[in-house]
Design a protein around this motif. Sequence first.
Motif, PDB file in Angstrom:
ATOM      1  N   LEU A  21      22.768  26.036   6.824  1.00  0.00           N
ATOM      2  CA  LEU A  21      21.827  25.403   5.831  1.00  0.00           C
ATOM      3  C   LEU A  21      20.697  26.559   5.801  1.00  0.00           C
ATOM      4  O   LEU A  21      20.003  26.762   4.643  1.00  0.00           O
ATOM      5  CB  LEU A  21      21.277  24.192   6.532  1.00  0.00           C
ATOM      6  CG  LEU A  21      22.364  22.939   6.252  1.00  0.00           C
ATOM      7  CD1 LEU A  21      21.884  21.778   7.207  1.00  0.00           C
ATOM      8  CD2 LEU A  21      22.652  22.440   4.852  1.00  0.00           C
ATOM      9  N   LEU A  22      20.135  26.940   6.860  1.00  0.00           N
ATOM     10  CA  LEU A  22      18.949  27.863   6.902  1.00  0.00           C
ATOM     11  C   LEU A  22      19.389  29.001   6.000  1.00  0.00           C
ATOM     12  O   LEU A  22      18.617  29.452   5.054  1.00  0.00           O
ATOM     13  CB  LEU A  22      18.594  28.359   8.229  1.00  0.00           C
ATOM     14  CG  LEU A  22      18.035  27.272   9.111  1.00  0.00           C
ATOM     15  CD1 LEU A  22      17.674  28.052  10.443  1.00  0.00           C
ATOM     16  CD2 LEU A  22      16.738  26.952   8.752  1.00  0.00           C
ATOM     17  N   THR A  23      20.378  29.673   6.204  1.00  0.00           N
ATOM     18  CA  THR A  23      21.038  30.847   5.362  1.00  0.00           C
ATOM     19  C   THR A  23      20.786  30.428   3.835  1.00  0.00           C
ATOM     20  O   THR A  23      20.517  31.208   3.092  1.00  0.00           O
ATOM     21  CB  THR A  23      22.357  31.487   5.684  1.00  0.00           C
ATOM     22  OG1 THR A  23      22.374  31.550   7.414  1.00  0.00           O
ATOM     23  CG2 THR A  23      22.715  32.526   5.092  1.00  0.00           C
ATOM     24  N   ALA A  24      21.262  29.385   3.544  1.00  0.00           N
ATOM     25  CA  ALA A  24      21.262  28.821   2.115  1.00  0.00           C
ATOM     26  C   ALA A  24      20.013  28.641   1.498  1.00  0.00           C
ATOM     27  O   ALA A  24      19.911  28.032   0.489  1.00  0.00           O
ATOM     28  CB  ALA A  24      22.242  27.674   2.129  1.00  0.00           C
ATOM     29  N   GLY A  25      19.060  28.517   2.334  1.00  0.00           N
ATOM     30  CA  GLY A  25      17.563  28.266   2.219  1.00  0.00           C
ATOM     31  C   GLY A  25      17.349  26.706   2.081  1.00  0.00           C
ATOM     32  O   GLY A  25      16.207  26.261   1.393  1.00  0.00           O
ATOM     33  N   VAL A  26      18.179  25.937   2.763  1.00  0.00           N
ATOM     34  CA  VAL A  26      17.925  24.394   2.686  1.00  0.00           C
ATOM     35  C   VAL A  26      16.913  24.076   3.851  1.00  0.00           C
ATOM     36  O   VAL A  26      17.048  24.579   5.160  1.00  0.00           O
ATOM     37  CB  VAL A  26      19.267  23.803   2.867  1.00  0.00           C
ATOM     38  CG1 VAL A  26      19.033  22.222   2.674  1.00  0.00           C
ATOM     39  CG2 VAL A  26      20.122  23.870   1.690  1.00  0.00           C
ATOM     40  N   GLU A  27      15.898  23.445   3.614  1.00  0.00           N
ATOM     41  CA  GLU A  27      15.016  22.888   4.758  1.00  0.00           C
ATOM     42  C   GLU A  27      15.552  21.947   5.646  1.00  0.00           C
ATOM     43  O   GLU A  27      15.908  20.960   5.028  1.00  0.00           O
ATOM     44  CB  GLU A  27      13.753  22.514   4.269  1.00  0.00           C
ATOM     45  CG  GLU A  27      12.887  23.534   3.255  1.00  0.00           C
ATOM     46  CD  GLU A  27      11.689  23.301   2.183  1.00  0.00           C
ATOM     47  OE1 GLU A  27      10.709  23.734   2.479  1.00  0.00           O
ATOM     48  OE2 GLU A  27      12.105  22.139   1.936  1.00  0.00           O
ATOM     49  N   VAL A  28      15.775  22.065   6.862  1.00  0.00           N
ATOM     50  CA  VAL A  28      16.359  21.295   7.822  1.00  0.00           C
ATOM     51  C   VAL A  28      15.703  21.171   9.146  1.00  0.00           C
ATOM     52  O   VAL A  28      15.193  22.140   9.608  1.00  0.00           O
ATOM     53  CB  VAL A  28      18.094  21.735   8.073  1.00  0.00           C
ATOM     54  CG1 VAL A  28      18.022  22.939   8.431  1.00  0.00           C
ATOM     55  CG2 VAL A  28      18.747  20.813   9.181  1.00  0.00           C
ATOM     56  N   LEU A  29      15.492  19.869   9.609  1.00  0.00           N
ATOM     57  CA  LEU A  29      14.954  19.585  10.831  1.00  0.00           C
ATOM     58  C   LEU A  29      16.362  19.245  11.736  1.00  0.00           C
ATOM     59  O   LEU A  29      16.855  17.859  11.364  1.00  0.00           O
ATOM     60  CB  LEU A  29      13.930  18.453  10.786  1.00  0.00           C
ATOM     61  CG  LEU A  29      13.315  18.069  11.825  1.00  0.00           C
ATOM     62  CD1 LEU A  29      12.333  19.188  12.144  1.00  0.00           C
ATOM     63  CD2 LEU A  29      12.453  16.473  11.636  1.00  0.00           C
ATOM     64  N   TYR A  30      16.539  19.851  13.018  1.00  0.00           N
ATOM     65  CA  TYR A  30      17.406  19.560  13.532  1.00  0.00           C
ATOM     66  C   TYR A  30      17.067  18.652  14.883  1.00  0.00           C
ATOM     67  O   TYR A  30      16.411  19.272  15.690  1.00  0.00           O
ATOM     68  CB  TYR A  30      18.180  20.952  13.934  1.00  0.00           C
ATOM     69  CG  TYR A  30      19.243  20.939  15.044  1.00  0.00           C
ATOM     70  CD1 TYR A  30      19.984  19.850  15.437  1.00  0.00           C
ATOM     71  CD2 TYR A  30      19.253  22.307  15.875  1.00  0.00           C
ATOM     72  CE1 TYR A  30      20.893  19.994  16.194  1.00  0.00           C
ATOM     73  CE2 TYR A  30      20.660  22.244  16.825  1.00  0.00           C
ATOM     74  CZ  TYR A  30      21.237  20.974  16.943  1.00  0.00           C
ATOM     75  OH  TYR A  30      22.113  21.056  17.905  1.00  0.00           O
ATOM     76  N   ASP A  31      17.586  17.568  14.913  1.00  0.00           N
ATOM     77  CA  ASP A  31      17.344  16.729  16.103  1.00  0.00           C
ATOM     78  C   ASP A  31      18.193  17.189  17.389  1.00  0.00           C
ATOM     79  O   ASP A  31      19.320  16.659  17.374  1.00  0.00           O
ATOM     80  CB  ASP A  31      17.321  15.235  15.814  1.00  0.00           C
ATOM     81  CG  ASP A  31      16.639  14.351  17.124  1.00  0.00           C
ATOM     82  OD1 ASP A  31      16.630  15.036  18.104  1.00  0.00           O
ATOM     83  OD2 ASP A  31      16.316  13.047  16.947  1.00  0.00           O
ATOM     84  N   ASP A  32      17.675  18.158  17.780  1.00  0.00           N
ATOM     85  CA  ASP A  32      18.409  18.659  19.151  1.00  0.00           C
ATOM     86  C   ASP A  32      17.962  17.929  20.321  1.00  0.00           C
ATOM     87  O   ASP A  32      18.117  18.593  21.600  1.00  0.00           O
ATOM     88  CB  ASP A  32      18.353  20.240  19.280  1.00  0.00           C
ATOM     89  CG  ASP A  32      17.090  20.631  19.390  1.00  0.00           C
ATOM     90  OD1 ASP A  32      16.119  19.907  19.147  1.00  0.00           O
ATOM     91  OD2 ASP A  32      16.943  21.787  19.696  1.00  0.00           O
ATOM     92  N   ARG A  33      17.324  16.935  20.526  1.00  0.00           N
ATOM     93  CA  ARG A  33      16.821  16.402  21.840  1.00  0.00           C
ATOM     94  C   ARG A  33      17.882  15.703  22.464  1.00  0.00           C
ATOM     95  O   ARG A  33      18.788  15.256  21.948  1.00  0.00           O
ATOM     96  CB  ARG A  33      15.533  15.462  21.352  1.00  0.00           C
ATOM     97  CG  ARG A  33      14.455  15.911  20.596  1.00  0.00           C
ATOM     98  CD  ARG A  33      13.523  14.718  20.467  1.00  0.00           C
ATOM     99  NE  ARG A  33      13.881  13.835  19.382  1.00  0.00           N
ATOM    100  CZ  ARG A  33      13.688  12.553  18.925  1.00  0.00           C
ATOM    101  NH1 ARG A  33      12.450  12.519  19.545  1.00  0.00           N
ATOM    102  NH2 ARG A  33      14.163  11.940  18.254  1.00  0.00           N
ATOM    103  N   ASN A  34      17.681  15.481  23.953  1.00  0.00           N
ATOM    104  CA  ASN A  34      18.654  14.975  24.679  1.00  0.00           C
ATOM    105  C   ASN A  34      18.332  13.430  24.613  1.00  0.00           C
ATOM    106  O   ASN A  34      17.420  12.894  25.606  1.00  0.00           O
ATOM    107  CB  ASN A  34      18.444  15.362  25.920  1.00  0.00           C
ATOM    108  CG  ASN A  34      19.767  15.146  26.870  1.00  0.00           C
ATOM    109  OD1 ASN A  34      20.638  14.372  26.426  1.00  0.00           O
ATOM    110  ND2 ASN A  34      19.739  15.737  28.074  1.00  0.00           N
TER     111      ASN A  34
END
Length: 437
Positions: free
Chosen positions: A369-382
Motif C-alpha cells: 500500500l505504501l509503495t502504491a502511495g495509499v495512505e494506511v494506518l496499520y493497527d499492529d498493537r497487541n
Amino acid sequence: MRLTRYFLPTLKETPNEAQIVSHRLMLRAGMVRQTSAGIYAWLPLGYRVLRKIEQIVREEQDAAGAIELLMPTIQSADLWRQSGRYEDYGKEMLRIKDRHEREMLFGPTAEEVITDIFKSYVKSYRELPRNLYNIQWKFRDEIRPRFGVMRGREFLMKDAYSFDLDYKGARIAYQKMFLAYLKTFARMGLRAIPMKAESGPIGGDMSHEFIILAETGESAVFCDKAWLELDVLGNAPSYQEDLDPFFAKHTSIYAATEEKHDAASCPVPADQLASARGIEVGHIFHFGTKYSKPLGAVVAGPNGESITLEMGSYGIGVSRLVAAIIEASHDDNGIIWPESVAPYKVGLINLKQGDAACDRVCEDIYDDLLTAGVEVLYDDRNERPGVKFADMDLIGLPWHLTIGPRGLKSGVVELKNRATGEKLELSQDAALAKLTA
Ligand code: 5CA
C-alpha cells in the motif's frame, strides 16, 4: 503509519464537557486537545484532516483564479483606526501591547491589512481585477466559545479579498466565489446551501452564508425543500463563462437565515418550506468601497481619473469544517470520513499480532500500500480484536482491511467499507487491487 509508533490518544469514555457529537468524537478520536477555553492543539490525526480540508479549499480558490499569499496573525491597531473598526469591534478583538506600548491586535479578519497591501502596489485599472486569499489563524474573543472547534476563539479561516474597478466587476468576482464555494463543499461530501444573510461587522449590501443543515447547528434557517434534492453542480458553468444564469438560478430558490427570514413575506408555501438548523461553513460579502474609501485604495482609470476600488471578502471556516463534516457524517460507532478528507484511506487490522502468518501478510500489504502511495494506518498493537475494531470505527477511516488466522487459512482477507458497513472476503491480491485502483 504503524499505530505502535503513532500518537493517537483515543478515549473510551465520552468526555462530559462535550455537548455535540462532533466535539465528543473529535476528543474521543484523539484529534484535538483544548489548551485554553476555545483554543485547541491539533493532534496528529486531526491535523491530517485539517490539512486535507485546507488543500481542497486552496485548489478550488486557485481554480477560480484567486491568488494565495500569507498575512501575519498580529496586526497594527492604526489600520483599524483608519477604517473606523477599531472601536466598533468591541470585546471580540484581542488587543495586545508590544514592548514599546504600541497597540497591536490578533487579527479577527484582514480587510484592512489586505487593502493596505494592495493599494501600496496597484495604481492602474490595468492591474485589475485581482482576488487575493490566505489561509491563516484568526482570533475572536467569543463570549461563549463552545462545541469544540465549531466555535473556537482561535480558528483557521480562508479569507479572500477581491478588488475591481466597478460594481459590474465586483459582481463577477462575487459570483466566481459563489461557484467556487459550492464546488469546495461538494468535494468534502457536503451539501452547503447559500442563504441570504446579514453582513454583520464586515458590512456591505450583498451577502450569502453557506449553510450545512444539521440538528446541532447554531442558527435557525429556512429554505425551499427543492434545495434538499437539487443537483447543485449538475450543469455548473466554467469560470470563463457568464455566471449570471447559474447565480440567478441558485439565488432564486428560497433560502434565508433567521435574521433575513420573514414568515409574512416568505414566497414559499408552508408545505414546501423546510425549517431546520444549520452550521455556517462559509460567508461571502460584497461591500463596495467600505474599506477602500477610508484607506484610500484608488487606481487611475482609463482617462487618468481616480477610481476607488470595489471590494468583496469571502471566508471559509477551515477548522470549523472538520467538525461540520463529522456532524454530517457519523454513526453510533464513530466518524465516517468522506475519502477526500480522511486522515488515512485504509486501516489495516492485524487480528493476531505475533502470529507469524498474520504478521507476514500484514507487513506485505502494508508495504504494497505504501509503495502504491495509499495512505494506511496499520493497527499492529497487541490488543484484542474488539478493541481494534472499535478504535477503527471510531476514527472512521473509509476502508478497513482485516487480516486474521482463520481467513488466511482459506486464503482470504476481509475488506469493510466504513460508510456502508459492507464486508467483502477477498484474496489478498484482489483487496490490494481494489484499494490501489
Ligand atoms: N472577512 C470575512 C470573510 S473573509 C469574515 O471574516 N467572515 S466571517 O466572519 O463570516 O467568517 C468566515 C467564516 O469563518 C465563517 O463562515 C465561519 O465558518 C468561520 N468562523 C467564524 N467564526 C468562527 C469561530 N469562532 N470558530 C470557528 N469558525 C469560525
